[in-house]
Structure formats: structure tokens, C-alpha cells
Design a protein around this motif. Structure first.
Motif, PDB file in Angstrom:
ATOM      1  N   PHE A  79       4.368   0.579  -2.058  1.00  0.00           N
ATOM      2  CA  PHE A  79       3.239   0.742  -2.969  1.00  0.00           C
ATOM      3  C   PHE A  79       2.910  -0.581  -3.645  1.00  0.00           C
ATOM      4  O   PHE A  79       1.745  -0.945  -3.782  1.00  0.00           O
ATOM      5  CB  PHE A  79       3.553   1.823  -4.012  1.00  0.00           C
ATOM      6  N   MET A  80       3.943  -1.330  -4.054  1.00  0.00           N
ATOM      7  CA  MET A  80       3.709  -2.611  -4.734  1.00  0.00           C
ATOM      8  C   MET A  80       3.018  -3.612  -3.805  1.00  0.00           C
ATOM      9  O   MET A  80       2.143  -4.357  -4.243  1.00  0.00           O
ATOM     10  CB  MET A  80       5.016  -3.190  -5.288  1.00  0.00           C
ATOM     11  N   GLU A  81       3.398  -3.640  -2.527  1.00  0.00           N
ATOM     12  CA  GLU A  81       2.706  -4.521  -1.584  1.00  0.00           C
ATOM     13  C   GLU A  81       1.253  -4.111  -1.437  1.00  0.00           C
ATOM     14  O   GLU A  81       0.362  -4.956  -1.354  1.00  0.00           O
ATOM     15  CB  GLU A  81       3.396  -4.504  -0.221  1.00  0.00           C
ATOM     16  N   ALA A  82       0.988  -2.799  -1.405  1.00  0.00           N
ATOM     17  CA  ALA A  82      -0.391  -2.314  -1.308  1.00  0.00           C
ATOM     18  C   ALA A  82      -1.192  -2.747  -2.532  1.00  0.00           C
ATOM     19  O   ALA A  82      -2.351  -3.164  -2.411  1.00  0.00           O
ATOM     20  CB  ALA A  82      -0.414  -0.798  -1.162  1.00  0.00           C
ATOM     21  N   SER A  87      -7.637  -5.110  -2.470  1.00  0.00           N
ATOM     22  CA  SER A  87      -8.736  -5.703  -3.238  1.00  0.00           C
ATOM     23  C   SER A  87     -10.027  -5.139  -2.669  1.00  0.00           C
ATOM     24  O   SER A  87     -10.017  -4.238  -1.856  1.00  0.00           O
ATOM     25  CB  SER A  87      -8.706  -7.229  -3.113  1.00  0.00           C
ATOM     26  N   GLU A  88     -11.147  -5.689  -3.097  1.00  0.00           N
ATOM     27  CA  GLU A  88     -12.424  -5.253  -2.518  1.00  0.00           C
ATOM     28  C   GLU A  88     -12.519  -5.691  -1.054  1.00  0.00           C
ATOM     29  O   GLU A  88     -13.207  -5.072  -0.267  1.00  0.00           O
ATOM     30  CB  GLU A  88     -13.597  -5.816  -3.324  1.00  0.00           C
ATOM     31  N   ASP A  89     -11.827  -6.788  -0.706  1.00  0.00           N
ATOM     32  CA  ASP A  89     -11.856  -7.279   0.671  1.00  0.00           C
ATOM     33  C   ASP A  89     -10.826  -6.572   1.547  1.00  0.00           C
ATOM     34  O   ASP A  89     -11.073  -6.289   2.704  1.00  0.00           O
ATOM     35  CB  ASP A  89     -11.599  -8.788   0.706  1.00  0.00           C
ATOM     36  N   LYS A  90      -9.648  -6.334   1.015  1.00  0.00           N
ATOM     37  CA  LYS A  90      -8.569  -5.676   1.768  1.00  0.00           C
ATOM     38  C   LYS A  90      -8.415  -4.270   1.236  1.00  0.00           C
ATOM     39  O   LYS A  90      -8.043  -4.055   0.095  1.00  0.00           O
ATOM     40  CB  LYS A  90      -7.255  -6.438   1.594  1.00  0.00           C
ATOM     41  N   LYS A  91      -8.680  -3.312   2.086  1.00  0.00           N
ATOM     42  CA  LYS A  91      -8.573  -1.920   1.686  1.00  0.00           C
ATOM     43  C   LYS A  91      -7.227  -1.365   2.117  1.00  0.00           C
ATOM     44  O   LYS A  91      -6.564  -1.921   2.993  1.00  0.00           O
ATOM     45  CB  LYS A  91      -9.716  -1.118   2.297  1.00  0.00           C
ATOM     46  N   VAL A  92      -6.835  -0.279   1.481  1.00  0.00           N
ATOM     47  CA  VAL A  92      -5.564   0.362   1.788  1.00  0.00           C
ATOM     48  C   VAL A  92      -5.800   1.858   2.015  1.00  0.00           C
ATOM     49  O   VAL A  92      -6.853   2.391   1.671  1.00  0.00           O
ATOM     50  CB  VAL A  92      -4.529   0.155   0.653  1.00  0.00           C
ATOM     51  N   LYS A  93      -4.798   2.492   2.618  1.00  0.00           N
ATOM     52  CA  LYS A  93      -4.820   3.949   2.725  1.00  0.00           C
ATOM     53  C   LYS A  93      -3.418   4.449   2.479  1.00  0.00           C
ATOM     54  O   LYS A  93      -2.438   3.703   2.584  1.00  0.00           O
ATOM     55  CB  LYS A  93      -5.352   4.415   4.074  1.00  0.00           C
ATOM     56  N   VAL A  94      -3.333   5.716   2.145  1.00  0.00           N
ATOM     57  CA  VAL A  94      -2.032   6.333   1.912  1.00  0.00           C
ATOM     58  C   VAL A  94      -1.961   7.591   2.766  1.00  0.00           C
ATOM     59  O   VAL A  94      -2.890   8.391   2.794  1.00  0.00           O
ATOM     60  CB  VAL A  94      -1.786   6.615   0.415  1.00  0.00           C
ATOM     61  N   VAL A  95      -0.859   7.711   3.502  1.00  0.00           N
ATOM     62  CA  VAL A  95      -0.632   8.858   4.372  1.00  0.00           C
ATOM     63  C   VAL A  95       0.554   9.625   3.806  1.00  0.00           C
ATOM     64  O   VAL A  95       1.580   9.032   3.485  1.00  0.00           O
ATOM     65  CB  VAL A  95      -0.341   8.396   5.823  1.00  0.00           C
ATOM     66  N   THR A 114     -10.837   1.046  -1.214  1.00  0.00           N
ATOM     67  CA  THR A 114     -10.328   0.115  -2.220  1.00  0.00           C
ATOM     68  C   THR A 114      -9.347   0.876  -3.099  1.00  0.00           C
ATOM     69  O   THR A 114      -9.358   2.109  -3.158  1.00  0.00           O
ATOM     70  CB  THR A 114     -11.465  -0.449  -3.090  1.00  0.00           C
ATOM     71  N   LEU A 115      -8.502   0.143  -3.805  1.00  0.00           N
ATOM     72  CA  LEU A 115      -7.564   0.797  -4.713  1.00  0.00           C
ATOM     73  C   LEU A 115      -8.308   1.569  -5.797  1.00  0.00           C
ATOM     74  O   LEU A 115      -7.885   2.661  -6.188  1.00  0.00           O
ATOM     75  CB  LEU A 115      -6.631  -0.238  -5.337  1.00  0.00           C
ATOM     76  N   ASN A 116      -9.423   1.003  -6.283  1.00  0.00           N
ATOM     77  CA  ASN A 116     -10.209   1.717  -7.293  1.00  0.00           C
ATOM     78  C   ASN A 116     -10.677   3.072  -6.768  1.00  0.00           C
ATOM     79  O   ASN A 116     -10.629   4.071  -7.484  1.00  0.00           O
ATOM     80  CB  ASN A 116     -11.424   0.888  -7.730  1.00  0.00           C
ATOM     81  N   TRP A 140       1.979   3.726   2.652  1.00  0.00           N
ATOM     82  CA  TRP A 140       0.833   2.874   2.330  1.00  0.00           C
ATOM     83  C   TRP A 140       0.594   1.876   3.456  1.00  0.00           C
ATOM     84  O   TRP A 140       1.537   1.264   3.960  1.00  0.00           O
ATOM     85  CB  TRP A 140       1.087   2.145   1.014  1.00  0.00           C
ATOM     86  N   TYR A 141      -0.660   1.729   3.825  1.00  0.00           N
ATOM     87  CA  TYR A 141      -1.053   0.813   4.903  1.00  0.00           C
ATOM     88  C   TYR A 141      -2.172  -0.090   4.401  1.00  0.00           C
ATOM     89  O   TYR A 141      -3.064   0.361   3.678  1.00  0.00           O
ATOM     90  CB  TYR A 141      -1.559   1.588   6.132  1.00  0.00           C
ATOM     91  N   ILE A 142      -2.122  -1.348   4.816  1.00  0.00           N
ATOM     92  CA  ILE A 142      -3.160  -2.316   4.468  1.00  0.00           C
ATOM     93  C   ILE A 142      -4.049  -2.496   5.682  1.00  0.00           C
ATOM     94  O   ILE A 142      -3.558  -2.724   6.786  1.00  0.00           O
ATOM     95  CB  ILE A 142      -2.542  -3.664   4.036  1.00  0.00           C
ATOM     96  N   GLU A 143      -5.357  -2.414   5.466  1.00  0.00           N
ATOM     97  CA  GLU A 143      -6.303  -2.532   6.569  1.00  0.00           C
ATOM     98  C   GLU A 143      -6.224  -3.926   7.177  1.00  0.00           C
ATOM     99  O   GLU A 143      -6.200  -4.923   6.455  1.00  0.00           O
ATOM    100  CB  GLU A 143      -7.724  -2.265   6.069  1.00  0.00           C
ATOM    101  N   GLU A 144      -6.167  -3.974   8.492  1.00  0.00           N
ATOM    102  CA  GLU A 144      -6.187  -5.257   9.187  1.00  0.00           C
ATOM    103  C   GLU A 144      -7.621  -5.727   9.266  1.00  0.00           C
ATOM    104  O   GLU A 144      -8.511  -4.965   9.630  1.00  0.00           O
ATOM    105  CB  GLU A 144      -5.605  -5.114  10.591  1.00  0.00           C
ATOM    106  N   SER A 145      -7.840  -6.982   8.946  1.00  0.00           N
ATOM    107  CA  SER A 145      -9.198  -7.528   9.003  1.00  0.00           C
ATOM    108  C   SER A 145      -9.466  -8.123  10.376  1.00  0.00           C
ATOM    109  O   SER A 145      -8.568  -8.270  11.193  1.00  0.00           O
ATOM    110  CB  SER A 145      -9.360  -8.611   7.928  1.00  0.00           C
ATOM    111  N   GLU A 146     -10.714  -8.478  10.609  1.00  0.00           N
ATOM    112  CA  GLU A 146     -11.093  -9.132  11.860  1.00  0.00           C
ATOM    113  C   GLU A 146     -10.301 -10.433  12.035  1.00  0.00           C
ATOM    114  O   GLU A 146      -9.920 -10.792  13.126  1.00  0.00           O
ATOM    115  CB  GLU A 146     -12.594  -9.450  11.870  1.00  0.00           C
ATOM    116  N   ALA A 147     -10.038 -11.130  10.919  1.00  0.00           N
ATOM    117  CA  ALA A 147      -9.306 -12.398  10.987  1.00  0.00           C
ATOM    118  C   ALA A 147      -7.870 -12.178  11.423  1.00  0.00           C
ATOM    119  O   ALA A 147      -7.236 -13.065  11.972  1.00  0.00           O
ATOM    120  CB  ALA A 147      -9.337 -13.095   9.613  1.00  0.00           C
ATOM    121  N   ASP A 148      -7.321 -10.974  11.173  1.00  0.00           N
ATOM    122  CA  ASP A 148      -5.952 -10.657  11.572  1.00  0.00           C
ATOM    123  C   ASP A 148      -5.860 -10.321  13.053  1.00  0.00           C
ATOM    124  O   ASP A 148      -4.783 -10.194  13.598  1.00  0.00           O
ATOM    125  CB  ASP A 148      -5.415  -9.452  10.790  1.00  0.00           C
TER     126      ASP A 148
END
Length: 151
Positions: A79-82, A87-95, A114-116, A140-148
């Protein structure tokens, strides 16, 4: 988007990285490959093998393995890493696997936001105890961006 790696790039990933593997354009069903620490030598070396391969046996370097495409399987983060990455650029999800909520609720959280957005949704639909359980028990998962990705 997922990275597509060759065997050399895959071997540069950390120990414990799991891969879905494609040979000749076909996914191998129900098999995952993993980077392991080699215990056969005194040097700090790694090897890759099937996750379901019997202990004490090693993968041979078949030509199809050398020509395979290795796609890292996304692993959950704390959760802390998420919180730190979200941020607004990196979105997360929770399963939630271990918590039973109505399907519409788990479906809503099982997409990247977004976390908000996540906390707004939870505050509107859950008690404080429910929010605490999602934070503690959720994956918790962090969305991979196109740059990733290198697709």
C-alpha cells in the motif's frame, strides 16, 4: 502494456521476476518462468526455469527458449508503494481476493484510477473498518505507462 523481452533482457531482471513466455507466437498455457538464484556455484549467478519445474532439476537451454519472448508478470506492491507512486500520471488499482464485497464494488476498484478517485469511491461506499480492510488486505498494482513498455 507489458514489456516484451528477449532471454538476455529477461536475465537482467531481479531474482524472483516471473514471466509469461511466448514461443513461436504461442503462449505456453499454465506455465510461468521465474528468475532464480543459482545455488550450484559459489558465484552469485542466476538461472531461469519453469515455476512448476521439479526441485533439483534444471532447464536445458533449448533453442526455443533462446528465441522466446518473455513478458514480466506484474506483481502487487505494498500500500505504501502505491501511495508513493500513485499520482495523476501513475494510476493504481486494488484487487481484493480475501475480502468479500458486492461484485459492483470489486469491479469498480479493479480498474486503474488515481488515488483520489479510489479514496473518494471507498469513502462513499465503505465504513472506516471496510476502508482499513481494503488497505490491509488488498493487492495494490501500479499502472504501467507507455514509457515502461517496449512494445
Amino acid at each position: 502494456m507489458s514489456k516484451k523481452l528477449n532471454i538476455i533482457e529477461a536475465m537482467k531482471m531481479p531474482i524472483g521476476t516471473e514471466f509469461e513466455v511466448i514461443f513461436d507466437g504461442k503462449k505456453i498455457p499454465n506455465n510461468t518462468m521465474v528468475i532464480y538464484r543459482s545455488l550450484a556455484s559459489d558465484r552469485n549467478t542466476k538461472h531461469i526455469d519453469w515455476k512448476s519445474h521439479p526441485d533439483g532439476t534444471f532447464m536445458k537451454p533449448y533453442d526455443y527458449l533462446i528465441n522466446g519472448v518473455f513478458i514480466p508478470i506484474q506483481q502487487p506492491v505494498s500500500f505504501m508503494e502505491a501511495i508513493e507512486e500513485g499520482s495523476e500520471d501513475k494510476k493504481v488499482k486494488v484487487v481484493m481476493d480475501r475480502i468479500t464485497f458486492p461484485k459492483h464494488f470489486t469491479d469498480a476498484l479493479n480498474k486503474y484510477m488515481t488515488l483520489n478517485e479510489i479514496f473518494k469511491f471507498m469513502s462513499e461506499h465503505l465504513s472506516r473498518v471496510g476502508i482499513r480492510n481494503v488497505i490491509k488486505e488488498g493487492k495494490w498494482y501500479i499502472e504501467e505507462s507507455e514509457a515502461d513498455s517496449n512494445e
